[in-house]
Design a protein around this motif. Structure first.
Motif, PDB file in Angstrom:
ATOM      1  N   TYR A  98       0.849  -1.184   0.000  1.00 35.74           N
ATOM      2  CA  TYR A  98       0.000   0.000   0.000  1.00 35.74           C
ATOM      3  C   TYR A  98       0.886   1.236   0.000  1.00 35.74           C
ATOM      4  O   TYR A  98       1.423   1.626   1.035  1.00 35.74           O
ATOM      5  CB  TYR A  98      -0.903  -0.023   1.240  1.00 35.74           C
ATOM      6  N   GLY A  99       1.091   1.805  -1.167  1.00 31.76           N
ATOM      7  CA  GLY A  99       1.954   2.979  -1.278  1.00 31.76           C
ATOM      8  C   GLY A  99       3.372   2.632  -0.876  1.00 31.76           C
ATOM      9  O   GLY A  99       3.980   1.725  -1.423  1.00 31.76           O
ATOM     10  N   SER A 100       3.877   3.313   0.126  1.00 34.77           N
ATOM     11  CA  SER A 100       5.240   3.061   0.594  1.00 34.77           C
ATOM     12  C   SER A 100       5.270   2.143   1.811  1.00 34.77           C
ATOM     13  O   SER A 100       6.246   2.094   2.538  1.00 34.77           O
ATOM     14  CB  SER A 100       5.916   4.395   0.950  1.00 34.77           C
ATOM     15  N   ARG A 101       4.178   1.401   2.036  1.00 29.27           N
ATOM     16  CA  ARG A 101       4.064   0.538   3.206  1.00 29.27           C
ATOM     17  C   ARG A 101       3.660  -0.871   2.802  1.00 29.27           C
ATOM     18  O   ARG A 101       3.057  -1.097   1.769  1.00 29.27           O
ATOM     19  CB  ARG A 101       3.037   1.102   4.185  1.00 29.27           C
ATOM     20  N   TYR A 102       4.006  -1.808   3.680  1.00 31.16           N
ATOM     21  CA  TYR A 102       3.526  -3.186   3.562  1.00 31.16           C
ATOM     22  C   TYR A 102       2.522  -3.424   4.675  1.00 31.16           C
ATOM     23  O   TYR A 102       2.667  -2.896   5.777  1.00 31.16           O
ATOM     24  CB  TYR A 102       4.660  -4.195   3.754  1.00 31.16           C
ATOM     25  N   ILE A 103       1.534  -4.239   4.393  1.00 24.86           N
ATOM     26  CA  ILE A 103       0.618  -4.722   5.411  1.00 24.86           C
ATOM     27  C   ILE A 103       1.036  -6.166   5.674  1.00 24.86           C
ATOM     28  O   ILE A 103       1.018  -7.002   4.756  1.00 24.86           O
ATOM     29  CB  ILE A 103      -0.854  -4.672   4.945  1.00 24.86           C
ATOM     30  N   LEU A 104       1.441  -6.451   6.917  1.00 27.83           N
ATOM     31  CA  LEU A 104       1.899  -7.785   7.292  1.00 27.83           C
ATOM     32  C   LEU A 104       0.935  -8.423   8.265  1.00 27.83           C
ATOM     33  O   LEU A 104       0.267  -7.742   9.044  1.00 27.83           O
ATOM     34  CB  LEU A 104       3.289  -7.712   7.952  1.00 27.83           C
ATOM     35  N   ARG A 105       0.865  -9.746   8.220  1.00 26.36           N
ATOM     36  CA  ARG A 105       0.054 -10.526   9.163  1.00 26.36           C
ATOM     37  C   ARG A 105       0.950 -11.587   9.772  1.00 26.36           C
ATOM     38  O   ARG A 105       1.770 -12.178   9.068  1.00 26.36           O
ATOM     39  CB  ARG A 105      -1.124 -11.177   8.443  1.00 26.36           C
ATOM     40  N   PRO A 106       0.816 -11.867  11.072  1.00 29.92           N
ATOM     41  CA  PRO A 106       1.612 -12.933  11.668  1.00 29.92           C
ATOM     42  C   PRO A 106       1.430 -14.253  10.905  1.00 29.92           C
ATOM     43  O   PRO A 106       0.356 -14.525  10.359  1.00 29.92           O
ATOM     44  CB  PRO A 106       1.066 -13.053  13.090  1.00 29.92           C
ATOM     45  N   VAL A 107       2.460 -15.062  10.885  1.00 25.67           N
ATOM     46  CA  VAL A 107       2.459 -16.305  10.118  1.00 25.67           C
ATOM     47  C   VAL A 107       1.288 -17.204  10.490  1.00 25.67           C
ATOM     48  O   VAL A 107       0.651 -17.802   9.622  1.00 25.67           O
ATOM     49  CB  VAL A 107       3.798 -17.051  10.309  1.00 25.67           C
ATOM     50  N   HIS A 108       0.985 -17.314  11.767  1.00 28.40           N
ATOM     51  CA  HIS A 108      -0.087 -18.206  12.213  1.00 28.40           C
ATOM     52  C   HIS A 108      -1.393 -17.464  12.450  1.00 28.40           C
ATOM     53  O   HIS A 108      -2.251 -17.920  13.200  1.00 28.40           O
ATOM     54  CB  HIS A 108       0.349 -18.951  13.476  1.00 28.40           C
ATOM     55  N   GLY A 109      -1.556 -16.315  11.811  1.00 25.67           N
ATOM     56  CA  GLY A 109      -2.787 -15.541  11.928  1.00 25.67           C
ATOM     57  C   GLY A 109      -2.697 -14.509  13.038  1.00 25.67           C
ATOM     58  O   GLY A 109      -1.774 -14.522  13.846  1.00 25.67           O
ATOM     59  N   GLY A 110      -3.639 -13.626  13.061  1.00 26.35           N
ATOM     60  CA  GLY A 110      -3.663 -12.564  14.059  1.00 26.35           C
ATOM     61  C   GLY A 110      -3.868 -11.214  13.400  1.00 26.35           C
ATOM     62  O   GLY A 110      -4.211 -11.129  12.224  1.00 26.35           O
ATOM     63  N   CYS A 111      -3.657 -10.177  14.174  1.00 18.77           N
ATOM     64  CA  CYS A 111      -3.885  -8.812  13.702  1.00 18.77           C
ATOM     65  C   CYS A 111      -2.778  -8.371  12.764  1.00 18.77           C
ATOM     66  O   CYS A 111      -1.597  -8.554  13.045  1.00 18.77           O
ATOM     67  CB  CYS A 111      -3.956  -7.862  14.888  1.00 18.77           C
ATOM     68  N   GLU A 112      -3.182  -7.767  11.678  1.00 19.87           N
ATOM     69  CA  GLU A 112      -2.232  -7.221  10.714  1.00 19.87           C
ATOM     70  C   GLU A 112      -1.628  -5.937  11.256  1.00 19.87           C
ATOM     71  O   GLU A 112      -2.207  -5.282  12.108  1.00 19.87           O
ATOM     72  CB  GLU A 112      -2.943  -6.924   9.391  1.00 19.87           C
ATOM     73  N   TRP A 113      -0.466  -5.602  10.743  1.00 17.65           N
ATOM     74  CA  TRP A 113       0.165  -4.325  11.058  1.00 17.65           C
ATOM     75  C   TRP A 113       0.817  -3.793   9.798  1.00 17.65           C
ATOM     76  O   TRP A 113       1.046  -4.522   8.854  1.00 17.65           O
ATOM     77  CB  TRP A 113       1.152  -4.457  12.220  1.00 17.65           C
ATOM     78  N   ASP A 114       1.072  -2.509   9.795  1.00 14.88           N
ATOM     79  CA  ASP A 114       1.728  -1.919   8.621  1.00 14.88           C
ATOM     80  C   ASP A 114       3.139  -1.491   8.992  1.00 14.88           C
ATOM     81  O   ASP A 114       3.432  -1.200  10.143  1.00 14.88           O
ATOM     82  CB  ASP A 114       0.922  -0.764   8.038  1.00 14.88           C
ATOM     83  N   VAL A 115       3.985  -1.477   7.995  1.00 12.47           N
ATOM     84  CA  VAL A 115       5.394  -1.130   8.186  1.00 12.47           C
ATOM     85  C   VAL A 115       5.891  -0.436   6.926  1.00 12.47           C
ATOM     86  O   VAL A 115       5.484  -0.778   5.814  1.00 12.47           O
ATOM     87  CB  VAL A 115       6.228  -2.397   8.512  1.00 12.47           C
ATOM     88  N   VAL A 116       6.748   0.556   7.097  1.00 18.99           N
ATOM     89  CA  VAL A 116       7.335   1.225   5.942  1.00 18.99           C
ATOM     90  C   VAL A 116       8.287   0.261   5.237  1.00 18.99           C
ATOM     91  O   VAL A 116       8.905  -0.597   5.867  1.00 18.99           O
ATOM     92  CB  VAL A 116       8.074   2.530   6.323  1.00 18.99           C
ATOM     93  N   ARG A 117       8.385   0.379   3.943  1.00 18.55           N
ATOM     94  CA  ARG A 117       9.217  -0.542   3.157  1.00 18.55           C
ATOM     95  C   ARG A 117      10.664  -0.567   3.621  1.00 18.55           C
ATOM     96  O   ARG A 117      11.308  -1.604   3.596  1.00 18.55           O
ATOM     97  CB  ARG A 117       9.174  -0.157   1.679  1.00 18.55           C
ATOM     98  N   GLU A 118      11.186   0.589   4.024  1.00 14.89           N
ATOM     99  CA  GLU A 118      12.589   0.668   4.428  1.00 14.89           C
ATOM    100  C   GLU A 118      12.889  -0.168   5.665  1.00 14.89           C
ATOM    101  O   GLU A 118      14.038  -0.511   5.928  1.00 14.89           O
ATOM    102  CB  GLU A 118      13.006   2.123   4.694  1.00 14.89           C
ATOM    103  N   ALA A 119      11.869  -0.483   6.467  1.00 13.88           N
ATOM    104  CA  ALA A 119      12.052  -1.255   7.698  1.00 13.88           C
ATOM    105  C   ALA A 119      11.657  -2.715   7.508  1.00 13.88           C
ATOM    106  O   ALA A 119      11.400  -3.419   8.475  1.00 13.88           O
ATOM    107  CB  ALA A 119      11.242  -0.628   8.826  1.00 13.88           C
ATOM    108  N   CYS A 120      11.615  -3.172   6.266  1.00 12.63           N
ATOM    109  CA  CYS A 120      11.150  -4.517   5.986  1.00 12.63           C
ATOM    110  C   CYS A 120      12.065  -5.165   4.954  1.00 12.63           C
ATOM    111  O   CYS A 120      12.512  -4.519   4.016  1.00 12.63           O
ATOM    112  CB  CYS A 120       9.724  -4.444   5.464  1.00 12.63           C
ATOM    113  N   ARG A 121      12.333  -6.448   5.155  1.00 12.65           N
ATOM    114  CA  ARG A 121      13.174  -7.195   4.216  1.00 12.65           C
ATOM    115  C   ARG A 121      12.672  -8.631   4.172  1.00 12.65           C
ATOM    116  O   ARG A 121      11.911  -9.057   5.056  1.00 12.65           O
ATOM    117  CB  ARG A 121      14.632  -7.145   4.641  1.00 12.65           C
ATOM    118  N   PRO A 122      13.093  -9.409   3.167  1.00  8.42           N
ATOM    119  CA  PRO A 122      12.702 -10.817   3.147  1.00  8.42           C
ATOM    120  C   PRO A 122      13.227 -11.524   4.405  1.00  8.42           C
ATOM    121  O   PRO A 122      14.337 -11.255   4.870  1.00  8.42           O
ATOM    122  CB  PRO A 122      13.388 -11.369   1.896  1.00  8.42           C
ATOM    123  N   ALA A 123      12.421 -12.401   4.967  1.00  6.24           N
ATOM    124  CA  ALA A 123      12.815 -13.140   6.168  1.00  6.24           C
ATOM    125  C   ALA A 123      13.813 -14.235   5.802  1.00  6.24           C
ATOM    126  O   ALA A 123      13.627 -14.949   4.821  1.00  6.24           O
ATOM    127  CB  ALA A 123      11.588 -13.748   6.835  1.00  6.24           C
TER     128      ALA A 123
END
Length: 76
Positions: free
Chosen positions: A29-54
């Motif tokens: 979403y724009g300059s952000r990612y929407i992430l969800r915990p692997v086993h489900g739960g509440c989503e959160w957003d994070v700026v792209r610069e603070a996110c990388r492939p696990a």
């Protein structure tokens, strides 16, 4: 793996460096990612610069930490 423009595709396991958490990319979403915990739960957003492939290490670290804690308390 990131797209040629550096964007992580939906469905990718990503590591949020700010929260030190792994999540699945649910939306870009724009300059952000929407992430969800692997086993489900509440989503959160994070700026792209603070996110990388696990990495594999990112994926096993929480389980290893829990196992070490149980072991230090005399459990298995």
């Amino acid at each position: 793996m990131a797209d040629p423009d550096g964007t992580l595709p939906v469905g990718t396991l990503a590591y949020d460096t700010g929260r030190q958490r792994i999540g699945v990319v649910m939306e870009v979403y724009g300059s952000r990612y929407i992430l969800r915990p692997v086993h489900g739960g509440c989503e959160w957003d994070v700026v792209r610069e603070a996110c990388r492939p696990a990495t594999v290490g990112d994926q096993i670290a929480p389980g290893l930490a829990a196992r070490n804690l149980r072991s230090s308390r005399g459990g298995l």
